[in-house]
Design a protein around this motif. Sequence first.
Motif: not given
Length: 164
Positions: A104-112, A120-127, A148-160
């Motif tokens: 629901a939140r991501l229907k309004e915004f690209k990120y949380l 907020t998004d960064l802290h989700h990535i490891p888990a 879409e959000w998961v794909a976006e945050i996990t494709k970031r170079p630091a996530s990789q």
Amino acid sequence: MPFGKVPAFEDGDVKLFESRAITQYIAHRYEGQGTNLLQPDSKNLAHYATMAIGMEVEAHQFDPVVSKLAWEHVFKLIYGLTTDQAVVAKEEAKLAKVLDVYEARLKEFKYLAGDTFTLTDLHHIPAIQYLLDTPTKNLFTERPRVNEWVAEITKRPASQKILQ
């Protein structure tokens, strides 16, 4: 460090432990250098509060559930233990409720926390990284905005880099 915890961090006289405290310190201390992990208008208290709420939700609603799922799906296998499917079902039901809120939140915004990537998004990535190779991945992929959000945050170079 108190409690013998890692990660530990030192920056001059500042000594920190707990990853969320460390990331917040770095984001504030080095704002304007490298990737900004705060809201674009970090002095706007309403925007900062939105990000802070997101970090609290991650720490108290998301992380405890996904940590149990990672234990069941990933770490138990490493230790030669059997996954407890009853625990998985219980925790997946909890995660589904959290992800419904995220959808629901991501229907309004690209990120949380708004339209930019923040702590907020960064802290989700490891888990999330742990769960993407487990059957629990379906809970993320069946929600289009979350997927879409998961794909976006996990494709970031630091996530990789985490995966290397």
